[in-house]
Design an enzyme around this catalytic site. Structure first.
Site, short mmCIF file in Angstrom:
data_model
loop_
_atom_site.label_atom_id
_atom_site.label_comp_id
_atom_site.label_asym_id
_atom_site.label_seq_id
_atom_site.Cartn_x
_atom_site.Cartn_y
_atom_site.Cartn_z
N HIS A 1 13.68 19.42 2.43
CA HIS A 1 13.07 20.72 2.18
C HIS A 1 11.77 20.61 1.37
CE1 HIS A 1 15.52 20.94 -1.66
NE2 HIS A 1 14.48 21.64 -2.07
N ASP B 1 19.59 15.92 3.06
CA ASP B 1 18.33 16.51 2.62
C ASP B 1 17.35 15.45 2.11
OD1 ASP B 1 16.39 18.28 1.86
OD2 ASP B 1 17.71 19.60 0.73
N SER C 1 14.30 18.92 -7.17
CA SER C 1 14.58 18.55 -5.79
C SER C 1 13.89 17.24 -5.45
CB SER C 1 14.08 19.62 -4.83
OG SER C 1 15.03 20.61 -4.71
N1 ARG Z 1 18.59 25.67 -2.99
C1 ARG Z 1 17.64 24.60 -2.87
C2 ARG Z 1 16.42 24.88 -3.74
O1 ARG Z 1 16.44 25.74 -4.54
C3 ARG Z 1 17.28 24.32 -1.47
C4 ARG Z 1 16.39 25.31 -0.82
C5 ARG Z 1 16.00 24.95 0.58
N2 ARG Z 1 17.10 25.07 1.52
C6 ARG Z 1 17.44 26.22 2.18
N3 ARG Z 1 18.45 26.22 2.99
N4 ARG Z 1 16.76 27.33 2.05
O2 ARG Z 1 15.30 24.55 -3.51
N1 GLU Z 2 16.54 23.07 -4.41
C1 GLU Z 2 15.91 23.14 -5.69
C2 GLU Z 2 14.47 22.61 -5.68
O1 GLU Z 2 13.77 22.73 -4.72
C3 GLU Z 2 16.74 22.40 -6.66
C4 GLU Z 2 17.90 23.22 -6.89
C5 GLU Z 2 17.93 23.74 -8.29
O2 GLU Z 2 17.34 24.79 -8.56
O3 GLU Z 2 18.57 23.04 -9.09
O4 GLU Z 2 13.96 22.13 -6.65
#
Ligand code: ARG
Ligand code: GLU
Length: 709
Positions: free
Chosen positions: A84, A220, A644
């Protein structure tokens, strides 16, 4: 005396051992955590992690693309980060013939690695505490305004002087709410090339449905390479990869770039976030996402058009739901209030601590006044501007202001930009969704914001449409030319300044301007004022907490909120109990992917190749000793957005995986941390290597890595 010191150290050590998990530590000061880290199982030293005298792990960790973390895993600058995080680049390089998002991308030779102009990797070279230099001419008598001016001036002077002397990018960052300052030296790499990415149904497996959720099965990761002078970059350090996997209770640490946390807010602020702002945002987004879903399910084209918009809205939406619940279930507000009571008590002990207790008391009033402006902004961005047509109209206000005195080049340049913006907009625009969003959002906006404190356009719905939102929306979409690509292009083709007035009257432009005028005149000035006040108050309160906590809660180690600077966080591998009767194991396996498989649901499609490898159990040396293919695991590292792609490392500093998310139940960790529930999610490096090696056959990448079997 000696005896006293001894007992004190014993107490400190003991309490240090009990305390765990919470905290994002400044790598340059990691010596302070070393004993605790080693007591928790770490076999290396703080100096191995961060040193400016010899190569250390910090030389292998970068800020990737300005918002994520990446780590170097070979002598030739090979870089791992999340799928991502690389997503935009994978998408940019994709065409109909080469759809790397769907099919994945593997550069089988170095020549095939794709350059990504604009993508940077930033590496910390050194950081120095310069608090005294920044605050030297500030006294207790300095007013807040004066302080802000002096700090800015001192920072500018220092940065200018240092920048002249240094080959690196120099900046000063504020820590602890302006109570500490560090001078940072960073090396910026601007030639970062795309090397590999799995197909989205691996890299995004589970999609938005599984986002923030454990058990998780997302592969990921994506692969890049840093180049310097057109050659693969030779780093001072690269991570060794461990194929040993993790066991419950193992020590781990995460090294990366957390963006923002707010752990030292007063309870009234946490209450405003979790019980006032987030519920509104969640409610509005629920309504929008329901509409998206309804149309996305009906039409494959719409599903793709709204996939990224859905993901963008859905990510925060889901996280904030978790925050609201977490704060409630884990009594975040009550814990803050209890702390404030003891803070207050501590203040009473000395006259000069009055300044802190005064600030603490003032918070209630200031946040109460600020709420009105906070909500006005929230409704504007979450309701008003979530109407795509109105948001799109923002691009045209400048054109609508053109006069016959505007130089022709300026108009031409603007029109050129607008052509691009128009193409981008209509590629992913579906009007029936937007109309329904408009009715829903304007209705909510009008219901929530008082007549005398909202954009005029909302009141005109009463005057001109008898209060019928649907009639207004019909008029808006019926009369605006901005709903039609053809009409917009024709307008741009034939634009003359004499036509600007007509454009200014377009209902979508009118709506946007009405919202912006209200915001700029009535909301922004006050918001700024409150924000400045609150920031100053938070600085003073933080200063108080920095004095009080070591005295009253010596077991609580202080750490500065995340601010997009490099941090170390550590914690142990382990599952948790999210709710009554439910227990989560700490790892997932490929079996779970097969259980979730559903060829009819986009998020759960499994490729034939992956299924074949699974059925043949062709896991090679990447299998766990239990014989299965481990996919992801959770541990108690205190992470946030920006982490991330961060390396998660074992007791020896070897790479175990890539951090990519947190568990939904513990997302309140940005405001209040609770070790029983706050867990970070990482993809197991063995799954990553299995995919590179067995799935994609890109063995040249495996060959350049250092692997500890
Ligand atoms: N929760 C993760 C973050 O905050 C991944 C976000 C990307 N993935 C998604 N399915 N939208 O960045
Ligand atoms: N998916 C999040 C990012 O892009 C990390 C998840 C979190 O917030 O810990 O940094």
């Amino acid at each position: 005396m000696k005896k006293v010191i001894l007992t004190l150290t014993t107490i400190l050590c003991l309490s240090a051992i009990v305390r765990a998990d919470e905290g994002m530590w400044i790598p340059a000061l990691l010596q302070r955590n070393e004993a605790e880290m080693q007591a928790m199982g770490m076999k290396i030293t703080a100096d191995d992690i961060y040193s400016i005298n010899h190569s250390s792990m910090k030389d292998a960790v970068v800020l990737f693309g300005g918002g994520c973390t990446g780590e170097i895993v070979s002598e030739q600058g090979l870089l791992l980060t999340n799928h991502h995080c690389g997503f935009d680049w994978i998408q940019k390089h994709s065409t109909v013939e080469h759809d790397y998002l769907t099919d994945g991308f593997w550069a089988m030779t170095m020549e095939e690695e794709l350059s990504c102009p604009g993508l940077t990797a930033v590496m910390l070279k050194n950081m120095v505490d310069v608090t005294e230099k920044i605050l030297f001419n500030i006294t207790d008598e300095t007013t807040d305004e004066e302080r802000a001016r002096l700090v800015k001036e001192n920072i500018n002077k220092l940065v200018t002087a240092e920048q002249d002397r240094s080959e690196y990018m120099v900046s000063v960052e504020s820590f602890y709410q302006g109570n500490q300052y560090f001078l940072m030296y960073n090396e910026v790499f601007d030639d970062v090339r795309m090397v590999g990415a799995p197909p989205s149904n691996i890299g995004k497996f589970g999609g938005d449905t599984d986002n923030w959720v454990w058990p998780r099965h997302t592969g990921d990761f994506s692969i890049f390479r840093i180049y310097k002078d057109n050659k693969p970059y030779k780093p001072d350090y690269h991570f060794t990869i461990s194929l040993k996997g993790v066991e419950k209770g193992d020590f781990t640490f995460v090294f990366g770039y957390p963006a923002r946390t707010n752990e030292y807010l007063p309870s009234v602020a946490v209450n405003q976030e979790a019980n006032v702002v987030y519920p509104v945002v969640v409610d509005l987004r629920t309504q929008i996402l329901d509409i998206y879903n309804k149309y996305q399910e009906k039409d494959a084209k719409v599903r793709i058009q709204y996939a990224s918009k859905h993901a963008g809205l859905g990510n925060g939406w889901k996280k904030w739901m978790g925050v609201i619940e977490g704060i409630r279930n884990f009594k975040g507000i009550e814990k803050k209030q209890a702390f404030e009571e003891s803070f207050y008590e501590w203040c009473q002990k000395e006259r000069r601590r009055m300044i802190y207790s005064r600030v603490l008391r003032e918070f209630d009033a200031v946040y109460a006044e600020y709420e009105k402006y906070r909500m006005a902004t929230t409704y504007l961005t979450e309701a008003g501007l979530s109407i795509e047509l109105i948001d799109f109209a923002s691009n045209f206000t400048k054109l609508a202001d053109m006069t016959k005195d505007t130089p022709q080049e300026e108009i031409d340049e603007l029109i050129n930009n607008l052509r691009q913006a128009t193409a981008v907009f209509f590629k992913d625009y579906y009007q029936p969704i937007d109309e329904e969003v408009a009715v829903t959002m304007l209705t909510a906006y009008r219901a929530a914001q008082p007549e005398d404190f909202r954009p005029e356009i909302l009141n005109e719905i009463d005057k001109n449409f008898k209060g019928n939102v649907k009639s207004y929306v019909d008029y808006l979409f019926g009369k605006s030319i901005l709903t039609s690509e053809e009409k917009v292009v024709a307008m741009l083709d034939n634009f003359k300044p004499s036509k600007a007035k007509k454009l200014a009257k377009d209902p979508a432009v009118v709506a946007f301007n009405s919202m912006m005028d209200f915001y700029i005149e009535k909301v922004l000035p006050k918001s700024k004022e409150y924000n400045n006040r609150i920031n100053n108050m938070r600085r003073v309160y933080m200063e108080g907490q920095m004095k009080m906590i070591p005295e009253v809660y010596p077991e609580r180690n202080l750490y500065p909120d995340a601010n997009f600077t490099l941090r170390v966080t550590y914690g142990k591998v382990g599952g948790f109990k999210p709710k009554d009767a439910v227990t989560y194991r700490h790892f997932t396996t490929l079996d779970g992917i097969m259980q979730k498989e559903n060829p009819d649901i986009y998020d759960y499609v499994v490729t034939d190749r992956l299924r074949e490898l699974y059925e043949a159990k062709e896991f090679g040396r990447y299998a766990d000793k239990d014989g299965s293919m481990h996919v992801a695991f959770i541990a108690g590292n205190h992470t946030t957005g920006g982490n991330s792609g961060s390396p998660i490392l074992n007791a020896e500093g070897k790479l175990l995986g890539l951090n990519f998310d947190r568990t939904w139940e513990g997302t309140m960790s940005d405001l209040v941390y609770d070790p029983s529930i706050c867990k970070n999610i990482s993809v197991d490096i063995r799954y990553v290597l299995f995919l590179i090696d067995k799935y994609a056959g890109c063995t040249r990448l495996i060959d350049e890595m250092t692997i500890d079997e």
